[in-house]
Design a protein around this motif. Structure first.
Motif, PDB file in Angstrom:
ATOM      1  N   VAL A  74      54.559  26.818  56.771  1.00 38.20           N
ATOM      2  CA  VAL A  74      54.335  25.380  56.634  1.00 38.20           C
ATOM      3  C   VAL A  74      54.687  24.964  55.213  1.00 38.20           C
ATOM      4  N   LYS A  75      55.574  24.022  55.091  1.00 36.36           N
ATOM      5  CA  LYS A  75      56.003  23.533  53.782  1.00 36.36           C
ATOM      6  C   LYS A  75      54.809  22.963  53.021  1.00 36.36           C
ATOM      7  N   GLY A  76      54.680  23.382  51.777  1.00 36.96           N
ATOM      8  CA  GLY A  76      53.597  22.878  50.940  1.00 36.96           C
ATOM      9  C   GLY A  76      52.373  23.783  50.890  1.00 36.96           C
ATOM     10  N   VAL A  77      52.254  24.713  51.849  1.00 40.68           N
ATOM     11  CA  VAL A  77      51.127  25.649  51.856  1.00 40.68           C
ATOM     12  C   VAL A  77      51.456  26.830  50.943  1.00 40.68           C
ATOM     13  N   ASN A  78      50.548  27.137  50.042  1.00 43.98           N
ATOM     14  CA  ASN A  78      50.734  28.268  49.140  1.00 43.98           C
ATOM     15  C   ASN A  78      50.294  29.550  49.857  1.00 43.98           C
ATOM     16  N   TYR A  79      51.251  30.410  50.177  1.00 47.01           N
ATOM     17  CA  TYR A  79      50.949  31.631  50.907  1.00 47.01           C
ATOM     18  C   TYR A  79      50.424  32.738  49.987  1.00 47.01           C
ATOM     19  N   GLY A  80      50.594  32.558  48.702  1.00 46.28           N
ATOM     20  CA  GLY A  80      50.074  33.517  47.753  1.00 46.28           C
ATOM     21  C   GLY A  80      50.740  34.875  47.864  1.00 46.28           C
ATOM     22  N   THR A  81      50.354  35.759  46.976  1.00 47.57           N
ATOM     23  CA  THR A  81      50.835  37.140  47.021  1.00 47.57           C
ATOM     24  C   THR A  81      49.650  38.075  46.823  1.00 47.57           C
ATOM     25  N   LEU A  82      49.818  39.286  47.277  1.00 46.22           N
ATOM     26  CA  LEU A  82      48.765  40.291  47.097  1.00 46.22           C
ATOM     27  C   LEU A  82      48.500  40.521  45.611  1.00 46.22           C
ATOM     28  N   LYS A  83      49.553  40.532  44.821  1.00 45.06           N
ATOM     29  CA  LYS A  83      49.401  40.761  43.385  1.00 45.06           C
ATOM     30  C   LYS A  83      48.519  39.697  42.745  1.00 45.06           C
ATOM     31  N   GLU A  84      48.620  38.471  43.228  1.00 48.96           N
ATOM     32  CA  GLU A  84      47.834  37.372  42.650  1.00 48.96           C
ATOM     33  C   GLU A  84      46.333  37.524  42.888  1.00 48.96           C
ATOM     34  N   LEU A  85      45.938  38.349  43.851  1.00 45.08           N
ATOM     35  CA  LEU A  85      44.508  38.579  44.080  1.00 45.08           C
ATOM     36  C   LEU A  85      43.894  39.470  43.003  1.00 45.08           C
ATOM     37  N   LYS A  86      44.736  40.169  42.242  1.00 40.61           N
ATOM     38  CA  LYS A  86      44.297  40.986  41.111  1.00 40.61           C
ATOM     39  C   LYS A  86      43.191  41.974  41.524  1.00 40.61           C
ATOM     40  N   LEU A  87      43.481  42.727  42.567  1.00 38.44           N
ATOM     41  CA  LEU A  87      42.492  43.671  43.082  1.00 38.44           C
ATOM     42  C   LEU A  87      42.433  44.968  42.282  1.00 38.44           C
ATOM     43  N   ALA A 119      36.514  49.998  45.930  1.00 40.55           N
ATOM     44  CA  ALA A 119      36.708  49.214  47.148  1.00 40.55           C
ATOM     45  C   ALA A 119      37.911  48.281  47.002  1.00 40.55           C
ATOM     46  N   ARG A 120      38.047  47.654  45.856  1.00 43.07           N
ATOM     47  CA  ARG A 120      39.169  46.740  45.638  1.00 43.07           C
ATOM     48  C   ARG A 120      40.497  47.493  45.641  1.00 43.07           C
ATOM     49  N   ALA A 121      40.493  48.730  45.142  1.00 42.97           N
ATOM     50  CA  ALA A 121      41.717  49.530  45.160  1.00 42.97           C
ATOM     51  C   ALA A 121      42.115  49.863  46.595  1.00 42.97           C
ATOM     52  N   TRP A 122      41.129  50.286  47.406  1.00 40.41           N
ATOM     53  CA  TRP A 122      41.438  50.582  48.815  1.00 40.41           C
ATOM     54  C   TRP A 122      41.900  49.311  49.524  1.00 40.41           C
ATOM     55  N   LEU A 123      41.220  48.200  49.270  1.00 39.73           N
ATOM     56  CA  LEU A 123      41.577  46.940  49.908  1.00 39.73           C
ATOM     57  C   LEU A 123      43.017  46.543  49.578  1.00 39.73           C
ATOM     58  N   HIS A 124      43.422  46.722  48.319  1.00 43.30           N
ATOM     59  CA  HIS A 124      44.790  46.387  47.934  1.00 43.30           C
ATOM     60  C   HIS A 124      45.796  47.170  48.782  1.00 43.30           C
ATOM     61  N   TYR A 136      43.672  53.797  41.048  1.00 45.11           N
ATOM     62  CA  TYR A 136      44.425  53.444  42.244  1.00 45.11           C
ATOM     63  C   TYR A 136      45.435  54.541  42.587  1.00 45.11           C
ATOM     64  N   ASP A 137      46.162  55.012  41.580  1.00 48.38           N
ATOM     65  CA  ASP A 137      47.156  56.070  41.814  1.00 48.38           C
ATOM     66  C   ASP A 137      46.483  57.354  42.293  1.00 48.38           C
ATOM     67  N   GLU A 182      29.866  41.167  48.918  1.00 52.74           N
ATOM     68  CA  GLU A 182      29.503  41.483  47.533  1.00 52.74           C
ATOM     69  C   GLU A 182      29.467  42.985  47.296  1.00 52.74           C
ATOM     70  N   GLU A 183      28.956  43.742  48.282  1.00 55.62           N
ATOM     71  CA  GLU A 183      28.826  45.188  48.096  1.00 55.62           C
ATOM     72  C   GLU A 183      30.174  45.901  48.111  1.00 55.62           C
ATOM     73  N   GLN A 184      31.239  45.182  48.477  1.00 55.35           N
ATOM     74  CA  GLN A 184      32.569  45.777  48.535  1.00 55.35           C
ATOM     75  C   GLN A 184      33.457  45.295  47.402  1.00 55.35           C
ATOM     76  N   LYS A 185      32.875  44.799  46.319  1.00 56.71           N
ATOM     77  CA  LYS A 185      33.672  44.313  45.199  1.00 56.71           C
ATOM     78  C   LYS A 185      33.753  45.323  44.065  1.00 56.71           C
ATOM     79  N   THR A 186      33.497  46.583  44.355  1.00 50.98           N
ATOM     80  CA  THR A 186      33.584  47.621  43.340  1.00 50.98           C
ATOM     81  C   THR A 186      35.045  47.943  43.049  1.00 50.98           C
ATOM     82  N   GLU A 187      35.270  48.630  41.955  1.00 49.87           N
ATOM     83  CA  GLU A 187      36.626  49.009  41.565  1.00 49.87           C
ATOM     84  C   GLU A 187      37.312  49.828  42.652  1.00 49.87           C
TER      85      GLU A 187
END
Length: 480
Positions: free
Chosen positions: A175-188, A48-53, A195-196, A41-46
């Motif tokens: 694995v067929k059928g598993v959604n691997y997702g994308t980094l963009k979809e996490l909307k960090l 922190a999310r930018a660094w995480l991305h 970020y820039d 929770e303490e790492q959900k700041t704007e």
């Protein structure tokens, strides 16, 4: 028929070198998963999310480049992910590296029980500290309240684990059928400019952390003792954000520096790693420190609620140049020099009279190296209410600290450019400069640079009076 695989759970350990979960789990066909829903929770700041991305992007690229391995980006929790792939994958074992915060330990304990009920084996590894805090014991198993005996224990008695190399294999499966997702979809990224700007100051990758360590050991470690307190000199390692995000191993840092011969400069630097260990050890045994002072007397200290003074401190508009320089550096880069951290922290608590909890919360939100244990223990250290704290009467004077550690005003001139034309004699105390000096420098007190929000000596006296009213047993040590 479901595919039989292991799972490697990635958290704040975004590196391939000396990552025990990957090293021990990567040899078998696996799913390698990051779950945003389990992010602290303490790492959900704007910030922190930018660094995480950026860190996840680099980490995924390293996985692909080195091993042709693929990571899953999942927006929910680990348990939710396991439920979502249950018809498709038969998970046998889950690998992760230990978490050490109170909430992280609680979550991992619950998850381990839940996975055991499902018939899954959990292999939890020691990955992000030199030693597990539950394995360190004082005499008669008593809690070690002071850093010196803790330090001696590390240097004299504890054997250090050797770091692990890059894993030979990381065998992730598609694995067929598993959604691997994308980094963009996490909307960090919620603020593209922030970020820039962050990327303008920092190369956010495992390689960058290792390169910083290499350059530090080669060029600056041998002079660390003499220059680490000077904020205008590139003398520190600047590894703190890479450590906080698990992009470099503390074991590897220790080995690399210790291999230089273990002189006094290396020992001074390694003591900073040990202070981090001490912070996690202290928080493990005293999880209430996140909200409460270690010294219960301080629950009676009359901290003030003053939104105006707090905002002046946050925005670097206190009228004290060294304080303002530090807070502006923090706001712009997400990082602040350690000496300046001490001064701005002391000023907030003891001169502005605002609680350490307010300062700790602001630093967590705005520091790229935000570390829950270190942040908490450091703020209590400066306040005088924590484990092995400074005496409360150690109230750091921003003027004398500036004259000692920034004697030419180089640091202040950079971050407070409206004062850059002031002579060295006045740059740390512009309110005392003669009118003609201010005029020639283009400084108008109260117009283009604020007058001091408090008088240092008056605020110091108030703090000491409040302390003695609370508990009058402290000795006066001076103003720093």
């Amino acid at each position: 028929m479901a595919t039989s695989l292991d799972l490697i759970w990635i958290r704040q350990d975004l590196r391939l070198h000396d990552n025990p979960a990957i090293f021990h789990g990567g040899g078998r066909p696996s799913l390698l998963v990051f779950t945003l829903g389990d992010f602290p929770e303490e790492q959900k700041t704007e910030l922190a999310r930018a660094w995480l991305h950026a860190a996840l992007k680099s980490f995924a690229n390293d996985l692909d480049h080195r091993y042709k391995a693929k990571m899953i980006f999942y927006p929910g929790t680990l348990l939710e992910f396991l439920d979502s792939v249950k018809p498709l994958v038969d998970i046998k074992k889950v690998h992760w590296n230990h978490s050490y915060t109170p909430a992280g330990i609680e979550r991992d304990t619950l998850y381990q029980a839940a996975l055991s009920e499902r018939g899954l084996e959990v292999e939890a590894h020691a990955g992000n500290l030199l030693h597990e805090p539950w394995d360190i014991h004082g005499k008669n198993h008593a809690f070690i309240e002071h850093f010196s005996p803790f330090q001696r224990l590390y240097f004299d008695q504890l054997s250090h684990r050797t770091s692990l190399d890059y894993p030979a294999h990381v065998k992730t499966e598609i694995v067929k059928g598993v959604n691997y997702g994308t980094l963009k979809e996490l909307k960090l990224i919620s603020n593209q400019k922030r970020y820039d700007d962050l990327l303008d100051y920092w190369d956010i990758s495992e390689k960058a952390g290792r390169d910083l360590l290499k350059a530090f050991v080669k060029d600056r470690l041998q002079h660390f003792d003499d220059s680490c307190e000077i904020p205008s000199v590139q003398a520190t390692s600047k590894l703190s954000p890479y450590i906080a995000w698990g992009q470099i191993s503390v074991r590897w840092i220790w080995e690399t520096c210790d291999n230089q011969g273990g002189g006094e400069d290396a020992k001074t630097f390694l003591n900073q790693l040990l202070w981090r260990e001490f912070a996690y050890y202290s928080l493990f045994h005293n999880p209430q420190l996140l909200q409460e002072p270690f010294s219960k007397d301080f629950e009676r200290y009359p901290f003030r609620s003053d939104a105006g003074r707090l905002e002046a401190w946050k925005t670097g508009q206190t009228g004290y140049p060294l304080i303002d320089a530090g807070m502006r550096e923090l706001k712009q880069t997400g990082w602040i020099h350690n000496r300046i951290r001490l001064v701005v922290s002391s000023f907030l608590v003891k001169n502005l009279g605002i609680s350490w909890q307010e300062g700790a919360a602001y630093f967590l939100e705005h520091s790229i190296d935000a570390d829950l244990a270190l942040n908490t223990v450091n703020w209590q250290l400066v306040t005088g209410c924590g484990v092995d704290s400074y005496p409360f009467s150690r109230i750091l004077n921003p003027v004398s600290q500036g004259e000692k550690f920034d004697p030419e005003g180089i640091y202040v001139s950079h971050w407070v450019p409206e004062l850059r034309n002031l002579p060295e004699k006045w740059i740390h105390q512009p309110w005392n400069a003669p009118i003609d000096v201010l005029k020639r420098a283009g400084v108008e007190m109260g117009a283009n640079y604020p007058r001091p929000v408090v008088d240092f000596q008056e605020s110091r006296s108030w703090a000491l009076d409040a302390f003695h009213a609370m508990n009058g047993n402290d000795e006066i040590y001076g103003t720093g």
